[in-house]
Motif scaffolding. Structure first.
Motif, mmCIF file in Angstrom:
data_model
loop_
_atom_site.group_PDB
_atom_site.id
_atom_site.type_symbol
_atom_site.label_atom_id
_atom_site.label_comp_id
_atom_site.label_asym_id
_atom_site.label_seq_id
_atom_site.Cartn_x
_atom_site.Cartn_y
_atom_site.Cartn_z
ATOM 1 N N ILE A 197 -18.135 35.721 19.091
ATOM 2 C CA ILE A 197 -17.291 35.314 20.212
ATOM 3 C C ILE A 197 -16.427 34.132 20.095
ATOM 4 C CG2 ILE A 197 -18.880 33.542 21.727
ATOM 5 C CD1 ILE A 197 -17.816 36.917 22.983
ATOM 6 N N PHE A 198 -16.741 33.335 18.948
ATOM 7 C CA PHE A 198 -15.819 32.048 18.814
ATOM 8 C C PHE A 198 -14.382 32.258 19.137
ATOM 9 C CE2 PHE A 198 -14.948 33.240 14.402
ATOM 10 C CZ PHE A 198 -13.639 32.806 14.177
ATOM 11 N N PRO A 199 -13.483 33.618 18.893
ATOM 12 C CA PRO A 199 -12.167 33.650 19.213
ATOM 13 C C PRO A 199 -11.941 33.422 20.541
ATOM 14 C CG PRO A 199 -12.837 35.075 17.261
ATOM 15 C CD PRO A 199 -14.105 34.694 17.870
ATOM 16 N N LEU A 200 -12.784 34.170 21.290
ATOM 17 C CA LEU A 200 -12.550 34.025 22.708
ATOM 18 C C LEU A 200 -12.724 32.751 23.288
ATOM 19 C CD1 LEU A 200 -11.874 35.731 25.436
ATOM 20 C CD2 LEU A 200 -14.494 36.526 25.500
ATOM 21 N N LEU A 201 -13.777 31.919 22.700
ATOM 22 C CA LEU A 201 -13.878 30.596 23.316
ATOM 23 C C LEU A 201 -12.491 29.535 22.937
ATOM 24 C CD1 LEU A 201 -17.537 29.567 22.333
ATOM 25 C CD2 LEU A 201 -16.723 29.896 24.469
ATOM 26 N N VAL A 202 -11.977 30.229 21.610
ATOM 27 C CA VAL A 202 -10.770 29.315 21.407
ATOM 28 C C VAL A 202 -9.584 29.521 22.510
ATOM 29 C CG1 VAL A 202 -8.948 29.210 19.828
ATOM 30 C CG2 VAL A 202 -11.295 29.140 18.998
ATOM 31 N N PRO A 217 -1.352 31.274 21.792
ATOM 32 C CA PRO A 217 -2.665 31.284 21.736
ATOM 33 C C PRO A 217 -3.253 32.703 21.854
ATOM 34 C CG PRO A 217 -1.826 30.876 24.013
ATOM 35 C CD PRO A 217 -0.827 30.658 23.120
ATOM 36 N N TRP A 218 -2.415 33.770 22.075
ATOM 37 C CA TRP A 218 -2.956 35.017 21.938
ATOM 38 C C TRP A 218 -2.959 35.546 20.362
ATOM 39 C CZ3 TRP A 218 -5.599 37.190 25.806
ATOM 40 C CH2 TRP A 218 -5.152 36.573 26.972
ATOM 41 N N VAL A 219 -1.769 34.995 19.805
ATOM 42 C CA VAL A 219 -1.636 35.249 18.580
ATOM 43 C C VAL A 219 -2.613 34.594 17.477
ATOM 44 C CG1 VAL A 219 0.040 34.983 16.349
ATOM 45 C CG2 VAL A 219 0.817 35.751 18.609
ATOM 46 N N GLU A 220 -3.068 33.337 17.841
ATOM 47 C CA GLU A 220 -3.969 32.703 17.115
ATOM 48 C C GLU A 220 -5.239 33.278 17.342
ATOM 49 O OE1 GLU A 220 -1.973 28.101 17.688
ATOM 50 O OE2 GLU A 220 -3.396 28.770 18.837
ATOM 51 N N THR A 221 -5.577 33.561 18.552
ATOM 52 C CA THR A 221 -6.914 34.284 18.743
ATOM 53 C C THR A 221 -7.097 35.625 18.094
ATOM 54 O OG1 THR A 221 -6.918 33.347 21.087
ATOM 55 C CG2 THR A 221 -8.373 35.357 20.761
ATOM 56 N N ALA A 222 -5.827 36.258 18.051
ATOM 57 C CA ALA A 222 -5.775 37.415 17.517
ATOM 58 C C ALA A 222 -6.205 37.562 15.857
ATOM 59 C CB ALA A 222 -4.686 38.303 17.387
ATOM 60 N N VAL A 223 -5.495 36.343 15.478
ATOM 61 C CA VAL A 223 -5.796 36.090 13.835
ATOM 62 C C VAL A 223 -7.482 35.885 13.740
ATOM 63 C CG1 VAL A 223 -5.416 34.756 11.953
ATOM 64 C CG2 VAL A 223 -3.547 35.353 13.220
ATOM 65 N N ALA A 224 -7.904 34.898 14.380
ATOM 66 C CA ALA A 224 -9.217 34.662 14.452
ATOM 67 C C ALA A 224 -10.120 35.986 14.696
ATOM 68 C CB ALA A 224 -9.392 33.486 15.559
ATOM 69 N N GLY A 225 -9.653 36.675 15.718
ATOM 70 C CA GLY A 225 -10.338 38.007 15.802
ATOM 71 C C GLY A 225 -10.526 38.872 14.642
ATOM 72 N N VAL A 226 -9.361 38.938 13.873
ATOM 73 C CA VAL A 226 -9.387 39.781 12.663
ATOM 74 C C VAL A 226 -10.410 39.137 11.746
ATOM 75 C CG1 VAL A 226 -7.912 40.340 10.541
ATOM 76 C CG2 VAL A 226 -7.112 40.629 13.118
ATOM 77 N N ALA A 227 -10.388 37.851 11.615
ATOM 78 C CA ALA A 227 -11.254 37.111 10.555
ATOM 79 C C ALA A 227 -12.839 37.436 11.032
ATOM 80 C CB ALA A 227 -10.940 35.744 10.365
ATOM 81 N N ALA A 228 -13.076 37.257 12.340
ATOM 82 C CA ALA A 228 -14.374 37.591 12.888
ATOM 83 C C ALA A 228 -14.735 38.920 12.499
ATOM 84 C CB ALA A 228 -14.274 37.075 14.420
ATOM 85 N N GLY A 229 -13.673 39.827 12.780
ATOM 86 C CA GLY A 229 -14.069 41.220 12.843
ATOM 87 C C GLY A 229 -14.500 41.597 11.414
ATOM 88 N N ALA A 230 -13.928 41.142 10.357
ATOM 89 C CA ALA A 230 -14.211 41.105 8.958
ATOM 90 C C ALA A 230 -15.493 40.454 8.601
ATOM 91 C CB ALA A 230 -12.953 40.418 7.843
#
Length: 665
Positions: A197-202, A217-230
């Motif tokens: 859940i860390f991208p959502l906390l960010v 912030p949405w772009v940063e979260t999306a990038v973090a979400g891709v990394a988290a998903g991987a």
């Protein structure tokens, strides 16, 4: 005159960490508990740093139980290092690294809270953040995770998750490089569920605390979400790729409608930690229309409403962020069904948000109503009570009997807690009390195979083998494929002297759970007692492949090689100087290792040298029977009895062969 406030804050943080260390001063020798057994105590994968590559590539290294094969490389690397540091299974070494990570997490919570409280007065902000971090470190809810050694996975995962927010908040210039993603991904590799859940906390921090607008912030979260998903994809592929992992979850719908009520339980324990337990054992709610389900949904709606309202207002944004943290970090364990509907270590990361919200609210009261001294005094009292609660929880975790007696007191109808209390009682020799708990466990959870296994063990220990076997049979009926059931049944059979049956059960247990060292060691013992040196050598070599340096396997291999050497020597001696006694000795040795054709041939040679040798004819009968050749077995046994009418072994072999011959007709 220089500003001393930064120095005072650093001193305050040092005092905070010292106070937490003092509150945990009585936990260093607390033993391994519950899931620690199959993940640490029995787990050969953590016993050598040479096994590190396997910890990084094989989810089955997580546990000796195939159903618990889950990919958490960061967590299991720390366990291997702790084993090396302590020179074995020394609890202090494992507690030391967990506690160091915990203190680091407290410091990270301080950083996050300080940035989250940016709208507070500059002079109040660091002290409010320090209050949040101190409360988090002293709170008894955290103690039930810190004491539970395998749940260090929660500690490391929380450190990565909170660390991602801390790096994002405290190092804005590095956001464009995505450095805040690194600790978050490491948290996922420690334990996937909470850290996912860390991208959502960010995103919450960026939009609620910093009030960022636009796409960034949405772009940063999306990038973090891709990394988290991987990272999540890797963990899922490694875990489910074992084809043995089984979360054992209840039906999804039932799990989901139970969770709002569980969220209220968590919130209640954060306010008044009265219901903490190593194994709460709550059952899913039967219907979404049940009163508790409705109360849970109503309570959850209130918390969500409070979080949204506070987050919307700038002067209460820190409170809203803390409440949102509490809710968001509970989201993964509330949406994805797990084996139990509630577990106390799931509160560990959400507790940080609750503490931030409480500290921010207290700071608002203190500054707006000019009640700084009153609020500070109340805070000190709360911290003292929290520290006392943590000290008490450490004492509960100080022994198996205490922690399970506590669990039974909290939920007397929980069959697994009753069973584990029985195991603790049996360990100190309180057999009658243990049997009472096992009986209760079977009554409360009649389909729980391990409860029947332990009932069998205790009844065997008090000299009631018939009842013991009945309990083992019921366990096998309930869980015929369960390696643990076969392992303990095989151990019991071995202690009863039923070596051949024990070997069958123990070989099955080892095949199903290759990391089960107890089953492996009992199998080596059984094969040694059976003098089956060829299979003993094979089993010993296989054990050494799983656990290099295992002392019992090395001794078994040495005994097998000596036994095989003795067999070769006996064979050579009888070939050089044939005697009836020598051939009979060779026949017995060959029978014991399962070479029934060789045993038959050697016994036949003995009868050629001594035609009236009753013992040799008995061996011929036993070898034919082992080969299921019933007619010649009957004839040989009858010949042995004709030569020696008072020969009980021949009489038994004759009765067995006749019964099998008649059944086959």
């Amino acid at each position: 005159m220089p500003d001393r406030s930064p120095r005072l804050v650093r001193v305050g943080l040092a005092i905070c960490l010292a106070a937490i260390t003092l509150a945990y001063a009585n936990h260093w020798s607390n033993p391994f508990q519950f899931d620690d057994d199959h993940t640490i105590v029995q787990n050969p994968a953590i016993r050598s740093l040479s096994g590190v590559p396997r910890l990084l590539t094989d989810a089955r290294a997580a546990s000796v139980l195939p159903t618990h094969a889950v990919y958490r490389p960061v967590t299991y690397l720390t366990l291997a290092f702790d084993y090396a540091l302590g020179g074995g299974l020394e609890p202090w070494a494992f507690h030391a690294s967990t506690f160091a990570a915990f203190l680091g997490l407290v410091a990270v919570v301080f950083v996050v809270a300080r940035h989250a409280m940016r709208d507070l007065d500059a002079g109040v902000r660091p002290w409010a953040a320090l209050g949040a971090a101190t409360l988090y470190g002293l709170h008894p809810v955290a103690a039930d995770t810190v004491n539970y050694i395998i749940q260090r996975a929660e500690v490391w995962s929380a450190l990565g998750t909170a660390g991602a927010v801390a790096v994002y908040a405290g190092w804005p210039a590095a956001r464009r490089y995505g450095l805040f993603i690194v600790p978050g991904v490491l948290g996922i590799l420690a334990k996937t569920t909470p850290a996912s859940i860390f991208p959502l906390l960010v995103l919450l921090y960026a939009t609620v605390v910093e009030r960022q607008k636009g796409r960034r912030p949405w772009v940063e979260t999306a990038v973090a979400g891709v990394a988290a998903g991987a990272a999540l994809g890797l963990c899922a592929a490694m875990t489910y790729g074992t084809q043995s992992f089984d979360p054992g979850a209840p039906p999804r719908a039932q799990y989901l409608w139970t969770q709002p009520w569980i969220v209220l339980r968590y919130a209640g324990n954060m306010v008044f930690p009265h219901d903490l337990s190593i194994d709460p054992g709550w059952a899913p709610l039967a219907s979404p229309l049940e009163a508790r389900a409705i109360a849970g949904m109503a309570g959850l709606a209130v918390i969500v409403g409070a979080a949204v309202w506070c987050a919307w207002r700038r002067d209460t944004a820190a409170i809203g962020f803390g409440l949102a943290w509490f809710l968001v970090t509970l989201l993964p364990v509330s949406v994805f069904p797990l084996a139990e509907v509630t577990n106390d270590h799931r509160m560990f990361l959400p507790l940080a948000g609750a503490c931030m919200a409480a500290a921010a609210a207290a700071a608002r009261i203190a500054t707006r109503q000019d009640q700084v001294r009153a609020v500070a005094g109340a805070a000190v009292l709360v911290m003292a009570l929290a520290a006392a609660g943590t000290w008490q929880r450490n004492q509960v975790w100080s022994s198996h009997e205490r922690v399970w007696a506590d669990a039974v007191a909290k939920n007397p109808d929980h069959g697994r807690a009753r069973m584990n209390l029985g195991v603790a009682l049996m360990a100190r020799g309180a057999m009658a009390d243990a049997e009472r708990e096992f009986d209760a466990a079977v009554r409360l959870s009649p389909t729980y195979a391990l409860a029947h296994v332990n009932l069998g063990i205790v009844r065997g220990a008090v000299g009631r083998p018939v009842e013991a076997e009945r309990a083992f049979a019921r366990a096998l009926e309930l869980a015929p494929d369960n390696a643990v059931v076969s392992s303990y049944y095989g151990d019991w059979l071995l202690r009863q002297g039923r070596v051949t049956e024990a070997i069958v059960r123990l070989e099955y247990a080892v095949a199903r759970a290759p990391g089960d060292m107890m089953a492996r060691h009992r199998l080596l013992e059984a094969l040694g007692a059976h003098r089956d040196f060829a299979r003993l050598a094979e089993a010993a070599r296989d054990t050494l492949r799983v656990a290099p340096g295992d002392a019992q396997a090395a001794a078994a291999l040495d005994a097998a090689e000596r036994g095989n050497g003795d067999l070769a020597a006996v064979r050579a001696a009888v070939m050089a100087a044939p005697t009836a006694e020598g051939w009979l000795d060779l026949s017995l040795r060959l029978y014991n290792i399962g070479d029934f054709h060789g045993s038959l041939a050697a016994a036949t040679e003995a009868t050629r040298l001594r035609p009236e040798y009753a013992e040799a004819f008995n061996n011929i009968a036993a070898a034919h029977a082992a080969l299921q050749e019933w007619a010649p077995a009957v004839a040989a046994a009858e010949r042995a009895l004709a030569l020696k009418p008072d020969f009980p072994l021949a009489r038994n072999n004759l009765a067995w062969a006749r019964a099998q011959r008649d059944a086959a007709r």
